[in-house]
Write a protein that holds these residues in place. Structure first.
Motif, mmCIF file in Angstrom:
data_model
loop_
_atom_site.group_PDB
_atom_site.id
_atom_site.type_symbol
_atom_site.label_atom_id
_atom_site.label_comp_id
_atom_site.label_asym_id
_atom_site.label_seq_id
_atom_site.Cartn_x
_atom_site.Cartn_y
_atom_site.Cartn_z
ATOM 1 N N ASN A 54 -0.718 -10.083 -1.429
ATOM 2 C CA ASN A 54 -1.885 -9.202 -1.266
ATOM 3 C C ASN A 54 -2.124 -8.316 -2.485
ATOM 4 O O ASN A 54 -2.617 -7.222 -2.360
ATOM 5 N N ASN A 55 -1.767 -8.789 -3.638
ATOM 6 C CA ASN A 55 -1.995 -8.045 -4.868
ATOM 7 C C ASN A 55 -2.785 -8.901 -5.857
ATOM 8 O O ASN A 55 -2.471 -8.959 -7.035
ATOM 9 N N LYS A 56 -3.807 -9.570 -5.365
ATOM 10 C CA LYS A 56 -4.572 -10.490 -6.198
ATOM 11 C C LYS A 56 -5.270 -9.787 -7.359
ATOM 12 O O LYS A 56 -5.386 -10.331 -8.444
ATOM 13 N N LYS A 57 -5.737 -8.562 -7.139
ATOM 14 C CA LYS A 57 -6.409 -7.830 -8.204
ATOM 15 C C LYS A 57 -5.416 -7.070 -9.086
ATOM 16 O O LYS A 57 -5.817 -6.424 -10.040
ATOM 17 N N ARG A 58 -4.140 -7.125 -8.741
ATOM 18 C CA ARG A 58 -3.068 -6.471 -9.496
ATOM 19 C C ARG A 58 -3.290 -4.974 -9.619
ATOM 20 O O ARG A 58 -3.098 -4.381 -10.680
ATOM 21 N N GLU A 59 -3.708 -4.355 -8.529
ATOM 22 C CA GLU A 59 -3.980 -2.916 -8.505
ATOM 23 C C GLU A 59 -3.125 -2.186 -7.470
ATOM 24 O O GLU A 59 -3.469 -1.109 -7.034
ATOM 25 N N ARG A 60 -2.009 -2.763 -7.083
ATOM 26 C CA ARG A 60 -1.193 -2.188 -6.022
ATOM 27 C C ARG A 60 -0.683 -0.784 -6.375
ATOM 28 O O ARG A 60 -0.706 0.120 -5.556
ATOM 29 N N ILE A 61 -0.225 -0.589 -7.613
ATOM 30 C CA ILE A 61 0.305 0.710 -8.008
ATOM 31 C C ILE A 61 -0.804 1.756 -7.977
ATOM 32 O O ILE A 61 -0.590 2.880 -7.528
ATOM 33 N N CYS A 62 -1.977 1.404 -8.411
ATOM 34 C CA CYS A 62 -3.116 2.327 -8.368
ATOM 35 C C CYS A 62 -3.477 2.682 -6.928
ATOM 36 O O CYS A 62 -3.717 3.843 -6.613
ATOM 37 N N ARG A 63 -3.485 1.693 -6.049
ATOM 38 C CA ARG A 63 -3.782 1.964 -4.637
ATOM 39 C C ARG A 63 -2.726 2.863 -4.011
ATOM 40 O O ARG A 63 -3.050 3.761 -3.229
ATOM 41 N N GLU A 64 -1.472 2.648 -4.364
ATOM 42 C CA GLU A 64 -0.399 3.487 -3.828
ATOM 43 C C GLU A 64 -0.544 4.934 -4.311
ATOM 44 O O GLU A 64 -0.375 5.875 -3.546
ATOM 45 N N TYR A 65 -0.888 5.101 -5.570
ATOM 46 C CA TYR A 65 -1.112 6.445 -6.111
ATOM 47 C C TYR A 65 -2.255 7.144 -5.373
ATOM 48 O O TYR A 65 -2.134 8.298 -4.968
ATOM 49 N N GLN A 66 -3.363 6.450 -5.189
ATOM 50 C CA GLN A 66 -4.516 7.039 -4.501
ATOM 51 C C GLN A 66 -4.189 7.354 -3.045
ATOM 52 O O GLN A 66 -4.669 8.361 -2.520
ATOM 53 N N GLN A 67 -3.389 6.537 -2.410
ATOM 54 C CA GLN A 67 -3.020 6.771 -1.017
ATOM 55 C C GLN A 67 -2.197 8.044 -0.875
ATOM 56 O O GLN A 67 -2.431 8.827 0.040
ATOM 57 N N HIS A 68 -1.248 8.264 -1.759
ATOM 58 C CA HIS A 68 -0.354 9.401 -1.628
ATOM 59 C C HIS A 68 -0.869 10.686 -2.261
ATOM 60 O O HIS A 68 -0.605 11.767 -1.757
ATOM 61 N N PHE A 69 -1.595 10.567 -3.375
ATOM 62 C CA PHE A 69 -1.997 11.745 -4.107
ATOM 63 C C PHE A 69 -3.495 11.986 -4.097
ATOM 64 O O PHE A 69 -3.957 13.018 -4.549
ATOM 65 N N GLY A 70 -4.268 11.035 -3.599
ATOM 66 C CA GLY A 70 -5.691 11.205 -3.335
ATOM 67 C C GLY A 70 -6.561 11.649 -4.475
ATOM 68 O O GLY A 70 -7.505 12.388 -4.265
ATOM 69 N N THR A 71 -6.272 11.216 -5.687
ATOM 70 C CA THR A 71 -7.144 11.610 -6.798
ATOM 71 C C THR A 71 -7.886 10.422 -7.334
ATOM 72 O O THR A 71 -7.561 9.307 -7.149
#
Length: 71
Positions: A54-71
């Motif tokens: 489920n990381n086809k766009k290779r943006e997992r780290i960015c999504r995780e950052y937005q989920q936890h820190f909301g910026t």
């Protein structure tokens, strides 16, 4: 990569601080991470995020950052 993730969180979120604590499973070893409110996230490394499902766009780290820190 994990240290950079934490550094970005500390730099961009005003209430985020660095945390160092003893490793839960072995005495005498320590790990670092960040604390944001009641969230304490200890990061020592990321797995190979290109191979994760489920990381086809290779943006997992960015999504995780937005989920936890909301910026």
């Amino acid at each position: 990569m994990a240290v950079y993730f934490c550094a970005v969180a500390v730099r961009n979120c005003p209430d985020t601080t660095w945390v160092v604590q003893e490793y839960a499973f072995e005495r005498g070893k320590y790990e670092s991470g960040v604390q944001y409110g009641s969230l304490r996230m200890m990061r020592n490394r990321f797995t190979d995020h290109f191979k994760q499902p489920n990381n086809k766009k290779r943006e997992r780290i960015c999504r995780e950052y937005q989920q936890h820190f909301g910026t």
